[in-house]
Structure formats: structure tokens, C-alpha cells
Write a protein that holds these residues in place. Structure first.
Motif, PDB file in Angstrom:
ATOM      1  N   ASN A 348       0.876  -1.168   0.000  1.00  5.99           N
ATOM      2  CA  ASN A 348       0.000   0.000   0.000  1.00  5.99           C
ATOM      3  C   ASN A 348       0.913   1.217   0.000  1.00  5.99           C
ATOM      4  OD1 ASN A 348      -2.205  -1.664   0.111  1.00  5.99           O
ATOM      5  ND2 ASN A 348      -2.609  -1.360   2.284  1.00  5.99           N
ATOM      6  N   LEU A 349       1.066   1.824  -1.159  1.00  4.57           N
ATOM      7  CA  LEU A 349       2.071   2.865  -1.366  1.00  4.57           C
ATOM      8  C   LEU A 349       1.571   4.223  -0.912  1.00  4.57           C
ATOM      9  CD1 LEU A 349       4.853   3.599  -2.510  1.00  4.57           C
ATOM     10  CD2 LEU A 349       3.756   3.942  -4.735  1.00  4.57           C
ATOM     11  N   GLY A 350       2.185   4.759   0.141  1.00  9.21           N
ATOM     12  CA  GLY A 350       1.801   6.069   0.653  1.00  9.21           C
ATOM     13  C   GLY A 350       2.455   7.194  -0.126  1.00  9.21           C
ATOM     14  N   LYS A 365      -3.913   1.490  -2.422  1.00  8.01           N
ATOM     15  CA  LYS A 365      -4.057   0.104  -1.995  1.00  8.01           C
ATOM     16  C   LYS A 365      -3.589  -0.856  -3.098  1.00  8.01           C
ATOM     17  CE  LYS A 365      -6.238   1.828   1.594  1.00  8.01           C
ATOM     18  NZ  LYS A 365      -5.530   2.044   2.858  1.00  8.01           N
ATOM     19  N   ASP A 366      -2.837  -1.867  -2.690  1.00 10.14           N
ATOM     20  CA  ASP A 366      -2.355  -2.907  -3.611  1.00 10.14           C
ATOM     21  C   ASP A 366      -1.684  -2.306  -4.836  1.00 10.14           C
ATOM     22  OD1 ASP A 366      -3.255  -5.021  -1.987  1.00 10.14           O
ATOM     23  OD2 ASP A 366      -5.275  -4.847  -2.796  1.00 10.14           O
ATOM     24  N   ALA A 367      -0.808  -1.348  -4.597  1.00  9.58           N
ATOM     25  CA  ALA A 367      -0.119  -0.686  -5.704  1.00  9.58           C
ATOM     26  C   ALA A 367       0.750  -1.659  -6.489  1.00  9.58           C
ATOM     27  CB  ALA A 367       0.733   0.462  -5.163  1.00  9.58           C
ATOM     28  N   MET A 396      -5.946   6.705   4.543  1.00 10.28           N
ATOM     29  CA  MET A 396      -4.658   6.936   5.201  1.00 10.28           C
ATOM     30  C   MET A 396      -4.242   5.783   6.101  1.00 10.28           C
ATOM     31  SD  MET A 396      -4.817  11.015   6.054  1.00 10.28           S
ATOM     32  CE  MET A 396      -6.449  11.011   6.821  1.00 10.28           C
ATOM     33  N   GLN A 397      -4.995   4.704   6.080  1.00 12.75           N
ATOM     34  CA  GLN A 397      -4.699   3.568   6.940  1.00 12.75           C
ATOM     35  C   GLN A 397      -4.113   2.418   6.139  1.00 12.75           C
ATOM     36  OE1 GLN A 397      -8.525   2.897   8.665  1.00 12.75           O
ATOM     37  NE2 GLN A 397      -8.488   4.788   9.845  1.00 12.75           N
ATOM     38  N   GLY A 398      -3.261   1.630   6.794  1.00 15.28           N
ATOM     39  CA  GLY A 398      -2.754   0.412   6.182  1.00 15.28           C
ATOM     40  C   GLY A 398      -1.580   0.594   5.252  1.00 15.28           C
ATOM     41  N   GLY A 399      -0.926   1.766   5.262  1.00 12.75           N
ATOM     42  CA  GLY A 399       0.221   1.974   4.393  1.00 12.75           C
ATOM     43  C   GLY A 399       1.389   1.089   4.794  1.00 12.75           C
ATOM     44  N   THR A 400       2.249   0.741   3.824  1.00 14.99           N
ATOM     45  CA  THR A 400       3.411  -0.099   4.123  1.00 14.99           C
ATOM     46  C   THR A 400       4.732   0.619   3.824  1.00 14.99           C
ATOM     47  OG1 THR A 400       3.358  -1.135   1.923  1.00 14.99           O
ATOM     48  CG2 THR A 400       2.097  -2.204   3.660  1.00 14.99           C
ATOM     49  N   VAL A 401       4.793   1.382   2.749  1.00 12.44           N
ATOM     50  CA  VAL A 401       5.991   2.140   2.363  1.00 12.44           C
ATOM     51  C   VAL A 401       5.519   3.467   1.773  1.00 12.44           C
ATOM     52  CG1 VAL A 401       8.016   2.218   0.867  1.00 12.44           C
ATOM     53  CG2 VAL A 401       7.349   0.064   1.911  1.00 12.44           C
TER      54      VAL A 401
END
Length: 485
Positions: A348-350, A365-367, A396-401
């Protein structure tokens, strides 16, 4: 025969618009007493600790009373507006006395058949611990309501509020009338349809559980008239000029004090927590991105990218996704409570965005699963929504990087702080024409600096270096987007 005012005057309460939040600030009223409103019409904008959200009213009628002024922080479950659903049927009660609360219907016996709960109608699954009240309600229109003779009625429990909202939605909000065939759509989608002159009832929904999406509205507009413009892809948002009005400074004033609240308050706390919890390491690399810039120009003319604005951020995002695929251990989280490293098999690309209300980091989500055109579309929608100040808490929730583009401000580089719960953040500096040794000769080339900060509990120096080196290698030779993908 006297009409039962409990059926005529409906109270709309401040909903929990973001996972158990206890309060929200009323930013702006879009209606005033005496205005006619319809079911689904946005009546106000509120700001929680996570985002600004527009609230739709679930009734048809006339605004009887605004219970709070703009700028007031209100507890979740407190009535904020009274609607007269049967105007002209008799004298209204004195404005100083709160209108009777709507009888709360019983909890539905089974969840089957319940319509989806949209923003402005539902609350979190678990009840929240309420903070002490900040004070009595203040009428929003001086002189119209006078001083309140009694405090607002006690707010129902969140579970009761949810049941009432769901029942009202199923009954068409008309006090028990037959369910109305009202299309499901979030407030921003309703506003988009209104702006484009599209009737939501004529759109075939493709979203979850029959929800009308932005794409559905755009498709309907394209079919009705001309092709709808696609939201342009842009660099991460800077402060929007229209919304970031300067604070008025009195003549001779030596200081201005601005309350720390809302998004900025939560962001500050999160950044402090991140900085002093996760041991940060930052590495830097300066590289020649001339070939990437040439590819950007070529993609702009490609028919497969028609309608999408292509820029360096798009290819930088794709390069980072490829680097993560080659080094999946960087995409993880530290679970302190369970003493585990949680490896994420999705990205999930922020995208860090600076807005007038503070820094926010919505994510795609799911980038990792998206094609280049799909990634361009998602980036465009994310940036456009952030600029409008309509980013939802869920986004804004669940980002990974995360990627943060400080280059849009002319900055060469920086040491970015991790978004809480994430393992890495890539800062992109300004791309400038500089002298560079190319094929043994000094030539003017497009050069930039990347900075990668990572959580050293999860990512050691070798792994962090590999990720940064891979991103740089792709941007120097963008054909690696194909060979390495």
C-alpha cells in the motif's frame, strides 16, 4: 389536534466518521436555518483527528436549528442540527428548547439485508470511551435561537445510534415510509455527480455492495456528453493556495498563536512517536535520471497513457515497487506487542501530501498489482482528493511504504521520518540540470538525489542499500522496469 413534535423534528447527531474517534470540529456549515434540504445533501464539513469529511443529512425537510457554531468541537453522538421534516404543519416549538429526540428503533434482529453504512451514517464496531463534555452547545446563529434553556439531551450509546441510522436509511428517513430506491454513494461521489449534472439513479453501480463509484459517474458523464477529464497526476500536494489563506495579523502584533488540533495535532504526535520508537537510518544516492525524463516525454505521447498526466513521480513510484519486489523483506512491520516481524505480501504505497491542515499520507491500496496506467490513475485521484481536502481516514490507513517528494519545493534532499507502522520512506529531491560525467565526458544531465530512511530493527544496512541502489539503477536505466519486473 396537536402534532407529535418528536415525529416532526429530527435530530442529526455527530457520527463517528473514523474508527472510534470521540469528537470532531465543525469546519463549515453549508446550510442555515430556513434552508430546504434533501436526503443525502451535504450540510456541513467536519474535521476529525484524521481527516476532513463532509456530512450528508439523512432527511428531507427544512433546517430548524444549527446547534453549534463553526469552529466548535463536538462529541460524537451529540445532536448538531435539527430538521423540520413536516414544515408548515403547525407552530414550531421554542427554539431555546431542544427538539425532542427521535425514538430509537430496536436493533435489527439479523444483519442479513442491511445496506452498507456510508460516511456520515455509521460508527465504529466497538464503543468508545467518551471524553468529558467541553461545554454546553452554542447556537450557530446569534439571536435566532437565544440562550439554551437546557443542555442537549444525552446522546445515545453508539450501538443505539448505529441502529437508528441503519433503520432510518432502510425506511428512507421519512418516519417509517416504504424503503426508497436511493442509490448508494459516498458524499464526494454525490457531489461529483451533482457537479456533472448526472442523476445517480440512472447509473449502474460497480462498487462493493452496489455502491456508485467515481469511475461510474465519470463513465456516465462520458456517455451522456463528452469524455470526462481524468484527474491529472501531479507531484505530492503542497499547500493549496485557495485554502491556505494567511492568518490575519493585527497591527503591531509580535506573536500569533494557532491552536494545535485536528490533523496537525495527530500528525505531530505520530511523528514524535515514530522518531523516538523506530531507530532511523537514512542513506543517500545522487544519480543521473536523464533517460527517465526522456521516457516521461515519450509516455506523454503514448496513446495508452492518453488522458493521464505522466510525470517523474509515476516512474519513481513504479521503480520503488519493482525494488520492493526484488527485496521483499523491506516491506514489513514491527509488532512490539507480539515480538514479531510482520512481512507484508502487498504494497500500500503512501504519498506524503502537505495540505493546509497539515501533513497527510494517503496510500494506494495494492499498488504492486497495478499496471503503469492504473498506477497513474490512482496517483491522480489520490492527489486530487488530497488537494480538495476530502481524503478519508480509510485512505490513510494500512500503508506499508511511503514516498515524499521534497523536490517540488526546490529542495535537493532530506532525512524523512517514517510514517508510523511502516518500514521505509523514500524522499525524492529536485531534478536539476547539472554537469555530470557521461561516457567519459562532462555533460549537462538531469540529476537528482534520493534519500531512503528505514527502521533499523527491520532493515539492516545491506537490505536498505540494495533497495536504494535498485531504485537508482532503474531510474538511470528505465528499461529495467521491464527486465526486472
Amino acid at each position: 389536534m396537536t402534532q407529535d413534535t418528536s415525529l416532526r423534528f429530527r435530530e442529526f447527531k455527530m457520527p463517528d466518521v473514523g474508527e472510534g474517534l470521540t469528537e470532531a470540529e465543525i469546519l463549515k456549515w453549508y446550510v442555515q436555518p430556513g434552508d430546504t434540504v434533501t436526503d443525502g445533501q451535504v450540510v456541513c464539513e467536519v474535521e476529525t483527528a484524521k481527516a476532513a469529511v463532509e456530512l450528508p443529512i439523512p432527511y428531507d425537510g427544512v433546517v430548524h436549528e444549527l446547534r453549534f457554531e463553526e469552529g466548535t468541537t463536538v462529541d460524537v453522538g451529540t445532536s448538531i442540527i435539527t430538521i423540520d421534516v413536516a414544515p408548515g404543519s403547525g407552530d414550531a416549538p421554542a427554539a431555546a428548547a431542544p427538539a425532542a429526540e427521535v425514538p430509537e428503533p430496536a436493533e435489527p434482529a439479523a444483519p442479513q439485508g442491511r445496506q452498507p453504512v456510508l460516511v456520515g451514517y455509521g460508527v465504529a464496531e466497538s464503543s468508545t470511551k467518551r471524553r468529558p463534555r467541553k461545554g454546553a452547545a452554542v447556537p450557530a446563529v446569534p439571536g435566532a435561537a437565544g440562550a439554551a434553556a437546557a443542555p442537549p439531551a444525552a446522546a445515545p450509546a453508539p450501538e443505539q445510534y448505529a441502529a437508528a441510522a441503519i433503520q432510518a436509511e432502510m425506511n428512507g428517513h421519512t418516519g417509517g415510509a416504504a424503503p426508497a430506491a436511493r442509490p448508494l454513494a459516498k458524499p464526494p461521489v454525490r457531489k461529483l455527480a451533482k457537479d456533472l449534472g448526472i442523476d445517480l439513479a440512472t447509473i449502474v453501480p460497480t462498487g462493493p455492495e452496489g455502491t456508485v463509484t467515481r469511475d461510474d459517474v465519470h463513465a456516465a458523464a462520458q456517455a451522456a456528453t463528452a469524455p470526462a477529464p481524468v484527474a491529472p497526476v501531479a507531484e505530492p500536494v503542497s499547500a493549496a493556495p485557495a485554502a491556505a489563506a494567511p492568518v490575519a495579523v493585527p497591527a503591531g502584533a509580535r506573536e500569533t498563536r494557532i491552536p494545535i488540533k485536528g490533523v496537525r495535532k495527530v500528525t505531530a504526535a505520530a511523528m514524535v512517536g515514530s522518531a523516538f520508537t523506530a531507530p532511523h537510518v537514512t542513506e543517500f544516492i545522487t544519480l543521473d535520471v536523464t533517460r527517465t525524463m526522456k521516457l516521461v516525454d515519450e509516455l506523454k505521447a503514448d496513446k495508452d497513457m492518453a488522458g493521464l498526466r505522466v510525470n517523474p513521480l509515476l516512474l519513481i513510484a513504479k521503480a520503488l515497487l519493482v525494488a520492493i519486489k526484488r527485496n521483499p523483506a523491506v516491506n514489513a512491520a514491527w509488532d512490539e506487542a507480539n515480538q514479531e516481524i510482520v512481512q507484508k505480501h502487498y504494497v500500500n504505497l503512501g504519498i506524503a501530501a502537505a495540505t493546509p491542515r497539515g501533513l497527510i499520507v494517503p496510500n494506494i491500496k495494492d499498488a504492486h498489482d497495478k499496471t503503469l496506467p492504473e498506477l497513474a490513475q490512482a496517483l491522480g485521484e489520490l492527489v486530487a482528493t488530497a488537494r480538495e481536502g476530502k481524503t478519508t481516514p480509510a485512505a490513510m490507513q494500512g500503508g506499508t511504504v511511503t514516498i515524499t517528494n521534497v523536490g517540488v519545493f526546490g529542495v535537493d534532499t532530506g532525512t524523512p521520518i517514517l510514517n508510523p507502522g511502516e518500514s521505509a520512506i523514500l524522499a525524492v529531491g529536485a531534478i536539476k540540470l547539472q554537469p555530470w560525467v557521461h561516457k567519459g565526458k562532462v555533460k549537462p544531465r538531469q540529476v537528482t538525489t534520493l534519500a531512503l530512511s528505514f527502521d533499523h530493527r527491520l532493515v539492516d544496512g545491506e537490505l536498505g542499500s540494495k533497495v536504494l541502489a535498485d531504485v537508482a539503477a532503474i531510474l538511470e536505466q528505465p528499461k529495467r522496469l521491464i527486465t526486472w519486473a
